[in-house]
Scaffold this motif. Structure first.
Motif, short mmCIF file in Angstrom:
data_model
loop_
_atom_site.label_atom_id
_atom_site.label_comp_id
_atom_site.label_asym_id
_atom_site.label_seq_id
_atom_site.Cartn_x
_atom_site.Cartn_y
_atom_site.Cartn_z
N ALA A 203 1.02 -1.31 0.13
CA ALA A 203 0.00 -0.17 -0.10
C ALA A 203 0.89 1.07 -0.10
O ALA A 203 0.65 2.19 -0.83
CB ALA A 203 -0.92 -0.01 1.33
N TRP A 204 2.06 1.25 0.76
CA TRP A 204 2.99 2.28 0.74
C TRP A 204 3.43 2.78 -0.70
O TRP A 204 3.54 3.76 -1.10
CB TRP A 204 3.75 1.84 1.80
N ARG A 205 3.98 1.45 -0.84
CA ARG A 205 4.63 1.48 -2.55
C ARG A 205 3.43 2.29 -3.53
O ARG A 205 4.24 3.21 -4.43
CB ARG A 205 4.90 0.01 -2.97
N GLN A 206 2.34 1.83 -3.29
CA GLN A 206 1.30 2.45 -4.44
C GLN A 206 1.19 4.08 -4.00
O GLN A 206 0.64 4.73 -5.16
CB GLN A 206 0.31 1.80 -4.16
N ARG A 207 1.39 4.50 -2.79
CA ARG A 207 1.22 5.86 -2.52
C ARG A 207 2.29 6.53 -2.27
O ARG A 207 2.44 7.89 -2.12
CB ARG A 207 0.39 5.82 -1.44
N SER A 208 3.75 6.31 -2.72
CA SER A 208 4.85 6.93 -2.42
C SER A 208 5.76 7.03 -3.92
O SER A 208 6.43 5.80 -4.29
CB SER A 208 5.73 6.54 -1.31
N THR A 209 6.12 8.02 -4.31
CA THR A 209 7.22 8.25 -5.41
C THR A 209 8.71 7.87 -4.65
O THR A 209 9.63 7.51 -5.42
CB THR A 209 7.19 9.61 -5.92
N TYR A 210 8.58 7.96 -3.43
CA TYR A 210 10.17 7.73 -2.86
C TYR A 210 10.31 6.05 -2.77
O TYR A 210 11.51 5.92 -2.34
CB TYR A 210 10.14 8.33 -1.51
N PHE A 211 9.42 5.34 -3.10
CA PHE A 211 9.74 3.94 -3.03
C PHE A 211 10.97 3.50 -3.86
O PHE A 211 11.86 2.87 -3.33
CB PHE A 211 8.46 3.11 -3.54
N SER A 212 11.00 3.67 -5.01
CA SER A 212 12.05 3.27 -5.92
C SER A 212 12.38 4.44 -6.96
O SER A 212 11.57 5.15 -7.48
CB SER A 212 11.85 2.04 -6.70
N GLY A 213 13.53 4.30 -7.31
CA GLY A 213 13.97 5.25 -8.62
C GLY A 213 14.22 6.79 -8.24
O GLY A 213 14.34 7.51 -9.13
N LYS A 214 13.99 7.09 -6.98
CA LYS A 214 14.19 8.51 -6.57
C LYS A 214 15.48 8.76 -6.13
O LYS A 214 16.17 8.21 -5.23
CB LYS A 214 13.22 8.75 -5.39
N ARG A 215 15.92 9.96 -6.99
CA ARG A 215 17.36 10.39 -6.31
C ARG A 215 17.08 11.20 -4.99
O ARG A 215 16.57 12.25 -5.00
CB ARG A 215 18.13 11.43 -7.44
N VAL A 216 17.93 10.74 -4.06
CA VAL A 216 17.59 11.46 -2.81
C VAL A 216 19.20 11.46 -2.02
O VAL A 216 20.24 11.16 -2.35
CB VAL A 216 16.85 10.59 -1.82
N SER A 217 19.23 12.60 -1.20
CA SER A 217 20.45 12.73 -0.33
C SER A 217 19.76 12.34 1.15
O SER A 217 18.53 12.38 1.52
CB SER A 217 20.86 14.14 -0.14
N VAL A 218 20.53 11.24 1.82
CA VAL A 218 20.08 10.89 3.03
C VAL A 218 21.01 11.58 4.13
O VAL A 218 22.31 11.37 4.22
CB VAL A 218 20.22 9.41 3.12
N THR A 219 20.53 12.10 5.28
CA THR A 219 21.31 12.73 6.21
C THR A 219 21.11 11.64 7.44
O THR A 219 19.84 11.41 7.91
CB THR A 219 20.85 13.89 6.64
N LEU A 220 22.17 11.14 7.94
CA LEU A 220 22.03 10.46 9.36
C LEU A 220 22.80 11.12 10.35
O LEU A 220 23.13 12.18 10.16
CB LEU A 220 22.87 9.20 9.04
N GLU A 221 22.84 10.61 11.63
CA GLU A 221 23.56 11.37 12.67
C GLU A 221 24.93 11.66 12.31
O GLU A 221 25.54 12.71 12.91
CB GLU A 221 23.29 10.52 13.85
N ASN A 222 25.61 10.75 11.65
CA ASN A 222 26.93 10.76 11.47
C ASN A 222 27.45 11.25 10.10
O ASN A 222 28.42 10.84 9.45
CB ASN A 222 27.64 9.76 11.94
N GLY A 223 26.53 11.95 9.31
CA GLY A 223 26.93 12.47 7.92
C GLY A 223 25.75 12.22 6.84
O GLY A 223 24.74 11.75 7.09
#
Ligand code: BT5
Length: 248
Positions: free
Chosen positions: A192-212
């Motif tokens: 259900a999430w996959r059907q409602r989110s363009t973030y599921f796959s193929g999205k160019r993203v930057s990810v910020t974690l606690e350490n970088g």
């Protein structure tokens, strides 16, 4: 689920109140709703701006019968319920940004905060949901990334009725929570999430974690809801918690 709703005109945070009730043994389905929050909370110590009657501020006490590894799916499940509420009631086409944001026109209209509490009756999880209904002026630091239902539906804003929205939200919440706890529930929520989110796959993203931070392309979710991100060097990152931003 049977919902019992406790209403407040003003409260620090509906999540804090629900956690307190949960620690004291509140049953599943207790719901705290406030007209405004003076210390509404986001993740990692951030705040959720909650002016009086400008949004829906609601927290539900859950006593999920789920393997611990699936608990993060409660956040994804709640985002699906918010998305369905906005699309079914107002004909919007929301997107879900992993893990806890619901976006309309690429701006945040809703945020979700799930927090766990131990109690003599066992583990409880409080799922808090904030939905912006009537704000049109947001503080400068997130004015460019926030929106409200009033902005999204423009001239039809007279149609916004907080109690009807709350009712719809609880209906979808109950539905998807039931699915999550059923057989193959985790797969159904991921689907259900996959059907409602363009973030599921193929999205160019930057990810910020606690350490970088790092960049990559999203490549689905792990069974427990973690985000898979493929880095340029071909390695796969499994993101359990962090901040994801779309790159253009
Ligand atoms: C969230 O955190 O998005 C979770 C928000 C959960 C709020 C609900 S309201 C009912 C319940 N009771 C609570 O105390 N909390 C829950 P996070 O992903 O950390 O995002 C927080 C960030 O969103 C802030 O740092 C701001 O940049 C931005 N923000 C704050 N208020 C906002 C608003 N009303 N609309 C859009 N963005 C907002």
């Amino acid at each position: 689920m049977h919902f019992t709703v406790l209403r407040f005109d003003s409260i620090d945070s509906t999540n804090s109140e629900a956690l307190k009730e949960a620690r004291q043994g509140a049953s599943e389905g207790l719901c705290i709703v406030a007209r405004r929050q003076t210390a509404g909370r986001g993740r990692m110590g951030r705040s959720w701006i909650s002016p009086a009657d400008a949004g829906l501020y609601l927290s539900v006490v859950l006593r999920p019968k789920l393997d611990t590894k699936y608990l993060p799916l409660l956040t994804l499940m709640a985002a699906v319920a918010v998305s369905d509420t906005l699309s079914e009631t107002y004909g919007l086409n929301p997107d879900i940004k992993w893990p806890n944001d619901v976006l309309v026109n690429e701006k945040k209209i809703s945020g979700i905060l799930a927090e766990a509490a131990e109690s003599p009756a066992g583990l409880a999880v409080v799922v808090g949901i904030g939905i912006n209904l009537r704000q049109t002026n947001f503080p400068p630091d997130f004015a460019g990334t926030a929106t409200s239902l009033a902005e999204a539906i423009g001239e039809r804003k007279a149609e916004i009725e907080t109690s009807a929205l709350e009712e719809q939200l609880l209906r979808f919440f109950d539905y998807w929570y039931g699915i999550l706890q059923g057989e193959s529930g985790s797969e159904e929520i991921l689907n259900a999430w996959r059907q409602r989110s363009t973030y599921f796959s193929g999205k160019r993203v930057s990810v910020t974690l606690e350490n970088g931070s790092f960049t990559g392309i999203t490549e689905g979710l792990e069974p427990g809801g973690a985000l898979r991100v493929l880095r340029a060097d071909g390695s796969l990152a499994i993101v359990q918690s962090g901040e994801v931003r779309q790159l253009r």
